[in-house]
Design an enzyme around this catalytic site. Structure first.
Site, PDB file in Angstrom:
ATOM      1  N   ASP A  25     -28.412  16.314  44.986  1.00  0.00           N
ATOM      2  CA  ASP A  25     -28.577  16.369  43.628  1.00  0.00           C
ATOM      3  C   ASP A  25     -27.440  16.312  42.632  1.00  0.00           C
ATOM      4  OD1 ASP A  25     -30.861  17.613  45.056  1.00  0.00           O
ATOM      5  OD2 ASP A  25     -31.496  18.747  43.619  1.00  0.00           O
ATOM      6  N   GLU A 290     -31.056  11.210  48.929  1.00  0.00           N
ATOM      7  CA  GLU A 290     -31.146  10.457  47.696  1.00  0.00           C
ATOM      8  C   GLU A 290     -29.980   9.525  47.480  1.00  0.00           C
ATOM      9  OE1 GLU A 290     -32.519  10.220  42.902  1.00  0.00           O
ATOM     10  OE2 GLU A 290     -33.608  11.656  44.430  1.00  0.00           O
TER      11      GLU A 290
END
Length: 395
Positions: A25, A290
């Site tokens: 994140d 990600e």
């Protein structure tokens, strides 16, 4: 009559990030913050709850300092409740559905109901997904109990989504780097990695735990040519503890272990620019999460995406959605082989991952050519920061 200055929004954006899974994140939000400052001259206040994890990708960060600035981004320690005065900017972004502090939500509501001010645009920056439903959900408003509208911003691969994070000059920098082998060899030397020749196969490994990695290491041991696996201290090493002569906590960056044709190298942690260059320098990258997943695509090299496991194997649905768009223009035999390697790795299927990896070697050249073309197609004319700025201007 002069307006109450305490109610005026400032000419900056605030981004709030709760660190989950150490680097994912914060990796995304840090890249976005830097790009908004560098390319759009937007002052950014980045509020982070875990400076220690953040410091792994920003080594100069002082984890004991409540406020500091790097690359033009103001970084604040986010304690709950906030112990630093907050003055809302033009945009407030909660990254990945983190819960904004009550002081922040209260100020947004106050500004929203104040007739002499322009209330900040409140966005929820969501996780990246290749699933079809993202097209319909991107940009939707959500009316909050206090009457304020929050907007959902979904990154994605289609023109109907919020796009993908990619700095303006990134591909040019990558192409210049990859044009001369001396760059990767210099990087390996800088990282303390020894014995790597320009023609050797080099694989970076940044995965979660899986027996599939153990199986691949055993396969690489028997390779007819040298294979180097570059692995940082962390979760990947838990899968290959049996190959190591000592406990993981005793490993030192720069150490190497030769097992047949395979050399395991222990990587030091690096900043984001260094990580990009590492991916550019390897022949194959195994990545997770990600941020690393997207940077592996921008590296224009073949890769495996080890997606974070979810209940009821929902992560495999996300993986299949990405496989479908990544393989859209690939010949069937190449698409099948690459897809099966990724599925086997994510399912921990040791026999299948070995079999499909061996098939992968026979289609390496066309797969490489696809990896080079893919970033241009995936970017879809506009990166995430460009679309985000436009979205805010239109909201």
């Amino acid at each position: 009559m002069p307006t109450n200055s305490s109610c005026l929004t400032q000419h900056h954006w605030d981004i709030f990030c709760t660190v989950v899974d150490n680097y994912g994140d914060i990796g995304v939000t840090w890249r976005l913050a830097k790009q908004l400052v560098a390319e759009y001259n937007i002052p950014i206040n980045l509020w982070v709850d875990d400076l220690l994890s953040f410091s792994h990708i920003l080594p100069k960060l002082d984890i004991n300092k409540a406020q500091q600035s790097f690359f033009g981004v103001n970084i604040f320690q986010w304690n709950n409740p906030l112990d630093i005065e907050f003055k809302s900017g033009e945009v407030v972004i909660e990254a990945f559905a983190c819960e904004l502090p009550s002081q922040v939500k209260g100020q947004i509501e106050q500004l929203h109901h104040h007739s002499d001010t322009h209330a900040p645009t409140w966005l929820n920056l969501e996780y990246l997904s290749a699933e079809d439903w993202v097209d319909g959900c991107h940009g939707l408003p959500s009316s909050q109990p206090n009457g304020v509208t929050k907007w959902f911003y979904f990154p994605g691969f289609s023109a109907k989504t919020g796009g993908l994070i990619c700095e303006r000059d990134l591909f040019n920098q990558r192409d210049e780097w990859q044009a001369d082998p001396k760059h990767k060899l210099a990087l390996f030397k800088q990282l303390g990695l020894q014995g790597i020749n320009a023609q050797d196969t080099v694989i970076s490994v940044f995965s979660y735990e899986t027996e599939a990695l153990t199986a691949l290491c055993h396969l690489w041991q028997a390779s007819p040519t040298p294979v180097h696996a570059l692995i940082p201290k962390g979760r990947s090493l838990n899968s290959i503890q049996s190959l190591l002569p000592c406990a993981i906590e005793d490993l030192i960056p720069g150490q190497q272990f030769i097992i047949g044709s395979l050399t395991l190298h222990i990587l030091p942690m690096t900043d984001q620019n260094g990580f990009d260059r590492l991916l550019w320098s390897c022949d194959f990258n195994i990545v997770r999460g990600e941020d690393s997943f997207l940077r592996a695509q921008w590296a224009a090299k073949p890769f495996i995406w080890h997606i974070y496991p979810q209940e009821d194997d929902y992560h495999l649905v996300k993986l299949q959605a990405f496989i479908q768009i990544y393989c859209d223009n690939l010949a069937p035999e190449i698409a099948t082989t690459w897809s099966e390697v990724n599925l086997a790795f994510n399912q921990g299927n040791t026999n299948a991952v070995v079999m499909h990896w061996q098939h992968l070697l026979s289609v390496n050249l066309p797969l490489m050519q696809h990896a080079i073309k893919w970033p241009i197609n995936a970017l879809n004319d506009a990166d995430l920061a460009s679309r985000l700025v436009q979205f805010v201007n239109n909201s």
